[in-house]
Design a protein around this motif. Sequence first.
Motif, PDB file in Angstrom:
ATOM      1  N   GLU A  48       1.914  -3.639   4.028  1.00  0.00           N
ATOM      2  CA  GLU A  48       2.491  -4.946   3.704  1.00  0.00           C
ATOM      3  C   GLU A  48       2.893  -4.934   2.235  1.00  0.00           C
ATOM      4  O   GLU A  48       2.326  -4.185   1.434  1.00  0.00           O
ATOM      5  N   GLU A  49       3.854  -5.770   1.894  1.00  0.00           N
ATOM      6  CA  GLU A  49       4.363  -5.772   0.518  1.00  0.00           C
ATOM      7  C   GLU A  49       3.395  -6.475  -0.423  1.00  0.00           C
ATOM      8  O   GLU A  49       2.901  -7.567  -0.131  1.00  0.00           O
ATOM      9  N   TRP A  50       3.139  -5.835  -1.542  1.00  0.00           N
ATOM     10  CA  TRP A  50       2.301  -6.402  -2.595  1.00  0.00           C
ATOM     11  C   TRP A  50       2.775  -5.847  -3.935  1.00  0.00           C
ATOM     12  O   TRP A  50       2.328  -4.815  -4.390  1.00  0.00           O
ATOM     13  N   PRO A  51       3.727  -6.508  -4.577  1.00  0.00           N
ATOM     14  CA  PRO A  51       4.192  -6.029  -5.888  1.00  0.00           C
ATOM     15  C   PRO A  51       3.056  -6.087  -6.909  1.00  0.00           C
ATOM     16  O   PRO A  51       2.261  -7.042  -6.892  1.00  0.00           O
ATOM     17  N   PRO A  52       2.920  -5.111  -7.776  1.00  0.00           N
ATOM     18  CA  PRO A  52       3.800  -3.943  -7.942  1.00  0.00           C
ATOM     19  C   PRO A  52       3.322  -2.698  -7.197  1.00  0.00           C
ATOM     20  O   PRO A  52       3.860  -1.620  -7.394  1.00  0.00           O
ATOM     21  N   HIS A  53       2.289  -2.833  -6.335  1.00  0.00           N
ATOM     22  CA  HIS A  53       1.702  -1.647  -5.703  1.00  0.00           C
ATOM     23  C   HIS A  53       2.578  -1.068  -4.597  1.00  0.00           C
ATOM     24  O   HIS A  53       2.700   0.151  -4.475  1.00  0.00           O
ATOM     25  N   VAL A  54       3.143  -1.936  -3.775  1.00  0.00           N
ATOM     26  CA  VAL A  54       3.950  -1.431  -2.656  1.00  0.00           C
ATOM     27  C   VAL A  54       5.041  -2.447  -2.330  1.00  0.00           C
ATOM     28  O   VAL A  54       4.808  -3.665  -2.354  1.00  0.00           O
ATOM     29  N   TYR A  55       6.236  -1.931  -2.058  1.00  0.00           N
ATOM     30  CA  TYR A  55       7.371  -2.736  -1.642  1.00  0.00           C
ATOM     31  C   TYR A  55       7.796  -2.260  -0.250  1.00  0.00           C
ATOM     32  O   TYR A  55       7.892  -1.048  -0.005  1.00  0.00           O
ATOM     33  N   VAL A  56       8.040  -3.202   0.655  1.00  0.00           N
ATOM     34  CA  VAL A  56       8.337  -2.878   2.048  1.00  0.00           C
ATOM     35  C   VAL A  56       9.732  -3.377   2.390  1.00  0.00           C
ATOM     36  O   VAL A  56      10.071  -4.536   2.132  1.00  0.00           O
ATOM     37  N   THR A  57      10.530  -2.493   2.997  1.00  0.00           N
ATOM     38  CA  THR A  57      11.868  -2.843   3.476  1.00  0.00           C
ATOM     39  C   THR A  57      11.902  -2.634   4.984  1.00  0.00           C
ATOM     40  O   THR A  57      11.902  -1.494   5.452  1.00  0.00           O
ATOM     41  N   PRO A  58      11.883  -3.705   5.779  1.00  0.00           N
ATOM     42  CA  PRO A  58      11.864  -3.552   7.246  1.00  0.00           C
ATOM     43  C   PRO A  58      13.138  -2.892   7.751  1.00  0.00           C
ATOM     44  O   PRO A  58      14.231  -3.072   7.207  1.00  0.00           O
ATOM     45  N   SER A  59      12.969  -2.130   8.836  1.00  0.00           N
ATOM     46  CA  SER A  59      14.100  -1.516   9.525  1.00  0.00           C
ATOM     47  C   SER A  59      14.329  -2.244  10.843  1.00  0.00           C
ATOM     48  O   SER A  59      13.493  -3.018  11.304  1.00  0.00           O
ATOM     49  N   GLY A  60      15.435  -1.968  11.464  1.00  0.00           N
ATOM     50  CA  GLY A  60      15.753  -2.662  12.699  1.00  0.00           C
ATOM     51  C   GLY A  60      14.981  -2.197  13.903  1.00  0.00           C
ATOM     52  O   GLY A  60      14.948  -2.862  14.936  1.00  0.00           O
ATOM     53  N   ASP A  61      14.330  -1.028  13.814  1.00  0.00           N
ATOM     54  CA  ASP A  61      13.643  -0.460  14.970  1.00  0.00           C
ATOM     55  C   ASP A  61      12.145  -0.767  14.983  1.00  0.00           C
ATOM     56  O   ASP A  61      11.377  -0.131  15.704  1.00  0.00           O
ATOM     57  N   GLY A  62      11.695  -1.714  14.167  1.00  0.00           N
ATOM     58  CA  GLY A  62      10.279  -2.059  14.147  1.00  0.00           C
ATOM     59  C   GLY A  62       9.478  -1.305  13.113  1.00  0.00           C
ATOM     60  O   GLY A  62       8.299  -1.617  12.898  1.00  0.00           O
ATOM     61  N   THR A  63      10.073  -0.319  12.476  1.00  0.00           N
ATOM     62  CA  THR A  63       9.399   0.410  11.410  1.00  0.00           C
ATOM     63  C   THR A  63       9.859  -0.136  10.063  1.00  0.00           C
ATOM     64  O   THR A  63      10.617  -1.101   9.990  1.00  0.00           O
ATOM     65  N   ALA A  64       9.400   0.472   8.997  1.00  0.00           N
ATOM     66  CA  ALA A  64       9.741   0.003   7.660  1.00  0.00           C
ATOM     67  C   ALA A  64       9.751   1.166   6.690  1.00  0.00           C
ATOM     68  O   ALA A  64       9.096   2.200   6.921  1.00  0.00           O
ATOM     69  N   ALA A  65      10.480   0.984   5.599  1.00  0.00           N
ATOM     70  CA  ALA A  65      10.492   1.940   4.488  1.00  0.00           C
ATOM     71  C   ALA A  65       9.708   1.330   3.334  1.00  0.00           C
ATOM     72  O   ALA A  65       9.739   0.117   3.130  1.00  0.00           O
ATOM     73  N   ILE A  66       8.977   2.144   2.603  1.00  0.00           N
ATOM     74  CA  ILE A  66       8.149   1.652   1.508  1.00  0.00           C
ATOM     75  C   ILE A  66       8.493   2.379   0.220  1.00  0.00           C
ATOM     76  O   ILE A  66       9.029   3.488   0.223  1.00  0.00           O
ATOM     77  N   SER A  67       8.176   1.706  -0.891  1.00  0.00           N
ATOM     78  CA  SER A  67       8.348   2.286  -2.217  1.00  0.00           C
ATOM     79  C   SER A  67       7.261   1.729  -3.117  1.00  0.00           C
ATOM     80  O   SER A  67       6.536   0.805  -2.734  1.00  0.00           O
ATOM     81  N   GLY A  68       7.160   2.265  -4.328  1.00  0.00           N
ATOM     82  CA  GLY A  68       6.126   1.810  -5.245  1.00  0.00           C
ATOM     83  C   GLY A  68       4.996   2.813  -5.391  1.00  0.00           C
ATOM     84  O   GLY A  68       4.999   3.881  -4.764  1.00  0.00           O
ATOM     85  N   PRO A  69       4.006   2.509  -6.203  1.00  0.00           N
ATOM     86  CA  PRO A  69       2.901   3.454  -6.453  1.00  0.00           C
ATOM     87  C   PRO A  69       2.148   3.878  -5.192  1.00  0.00           C
ATOM     88  O   PRO A  69       1.813   5.050  -5.035  1.00  0.00           O
ATOM     89  N   MET A  70       1.851   2.929  -4.282  1.00  0.00           N
ATOM     90  CA  MET A  70       1.136   3.299  -3.063  1.00  0.00           C
ATOM     91  C   MET A  70       1.989   4.178  -2.163  1.00  0.00           C
ATOM     92  O   MET A  70       1.468   5.051  -1.454  1.00  0.00           O
ATOM     93  N   ALA A  71       3.304   3.972  -2.174  1.00  0.00           N
ATOM     94  CA  ALA A  71       4.191   4.847  -1.414  1.00  0.00           C
ATOM     95  C   ALA A  71       4.176   6.261  -1.993  1.00  0.00           C
ATOM     96  O   ALA A  71       4.185   7.257  -1.246  1.00  0.00           O
ATOM     97  N   GLN A  72       4.144   6.367  -3.319  1.00  0.00           N
ATOM     98  CA  GLN A  72       4.042   7.684  -3.942  1.00  0.00           C
ATOM     99  C   GLN A  72       2.711   8.355  -3.607  1.00  0.00           C
ATOM    100  O   GLN A  72       2.658   9.566  -3.373  1.00  0.00           O
ATOM    101  N   LEU A  73       1.635   7.553  -3.579  1.00  0.00           N
ATOM    102  CA  LEU A  73       0.335   8.110  -3.211  1.00  0.00           C
ATOM    103  C   LEU A  73       0.344   8.603  -1.772  1.00  0.00           C
ATOM    104  O   LEU A  73      -0.145   9.707  -1.477  1.00  0.00           O
ATOM    105  N   LEU A  74       0.910   7.824  -0.857  1.00  0.00           N
ATOM    106  CA  LEU A  74       0.970   8.233   0.548  1.00  0.00           C
ATOM    107  C   LEU A  74       1.799   9.494   0.722  1.00  0.00           C
ATOM    108  O   LEU A  74       1.421  10.405   1.474  1.00  0.00           O
TER     109      LEU A  74
END
Length: 521
Positions: free
Chosen positions: A112-138
């Motif tokens: 889930e999105e929680w700035p500044p740790h993770v940013y979530v961009t939903p996709s049309g197929d039910g999945t999502a793309a993420i960015s931010g520090p937690m995305a780099q950690l993952l």
Amino acid sequence: MTEVRRLLGLAIALLVVWWAEATSPPRNLMATTTMTTTKTSVACEELRPLGVKNNTEEEEEDEEKEEEEEEKGTISVKSRVKRAAEDGKSPRGQSPMNFKFDRAPHLVIAAEEWPPHVYVTPSGDGTAAISGPMAQLLESLAVSINFTYTVVQGDGYWGAPQENGDWNGMIGMVLRKEADIGLGPFGMSPTRSQVVDFTSPVFLEKYRVLVQRPRPVPNPLGFLSPLSWYVWVGLLLSAILVIVTTLSAARTLDLQEPSTVLHHVWAAFGIFFSQPVTSVVRGNAHRFAALVWISVTLIVMRSYSGALTSLLAVKTVAITHDSLQDVIDDQNIQFIFEGSTALTAYMQEVQSGIYKDLAETSKGRSVFFQASGMTGAAYELIPDGSHAMLVEEVVCKKVYSDHFSLTGRCEFYMSSNSFWPLIFAMTVQKGSSLLQPINARIQALNEFGIYDRWANAEMPNMTACIKTPTKLTIHESYALKDLWVVFLLLVGGNILASVFFVTELLVHWGYPQLFPPQSQY
């Protein structure tokens, strides 16, 4: 030379003996082992109770179950780890830091999105793309451990128990095995640890109060501020004492100087405001009293002038909401919380202390938002001065950074006192074999401070407004609203003087005998 040859020959002999022992198989050991194993297996088959399956049968059933899961597309992490272990790689069989899947499993990540740790961009197929520090950690974990992943979103919350016993948010998804890993990061709590496993801490955090930055409030009586009220009262009593002393001396000793009350009152207050005395002071008692009064008023008025100059040059604004207790005591403040957090869950069960007071006070005075909407709520609600947000320090810094980047102004204030310290981590399913490999890599990242650097990079301007002094000094010009009492005294004094003048003039014309010529001393 003889000794060297002897040692060389001994070494060659030992080498030959070692080679012979190493290359020749044991005579009866293999046969004995084979016979013992066979007999033991037969005995075990005879002694096994009915209904108890051997290892081979269990493995066949596991394989059938994995095939069914693969057909349905719901392969569990346990099955994925087992498949990797077939190649000789197991998290439990070697150092967690060295573990790596030979065949990359595909994991489901709840985020889930929680700035500044993770940013979530939903996709049309039910999945999502993420960015931010937690995305780099993952991504670092995925490359190091060798797995692929799909990110899915839930209901927008982190997770808390509901009235029916179920869990919402990402915690609930991991608990129901809808996700293999909850990205979070989650605040650790005993209640949550009963349903999921936490990884090693990603970072430490604490809550603070975020409110509108205090502004100077006009104080029309500010010209009295350099001296406290009891100093003003002391000066007034001292002036009365001087007037009585000088008046008594003039009348008792029959000195050739004015002996009216108004004259001595005017002289005493004239000295107070650094005005000259027009009459000649006669008598040692009168002179001594006048000297003491002049000395006292000189010191007091010089101090008053310097302090007043400072107050007029710089306005000082006191901080009124600098701790959790401050906002609890202010009945006009509305609270802003993130929903379904460790803090809100604890407030529902706490029995005493300041958090019990917070739970009772916030009833009917609280609004709740998802983590992704907290920064927007800060920009929308806090500037009206009637809302206070109780949130993690990093969110306060993010609000500081983004707002200053857009406007160049510091409109928010973060309390200097903190509360509710928490350890934040990721979550996995209970008993997951991924826990130890993930822990080892998170610990390595923390040792080098890599995650903190990633997080700080998301807040480039946070230091512009981060200072939290006890008082805020604001340099700006004084307006009429700041000094209207001074002008009121001026206008009121002139009006009163005009009234007295007209009255005296009328009386003088009608009753000239009341105004005899006065002597000049």
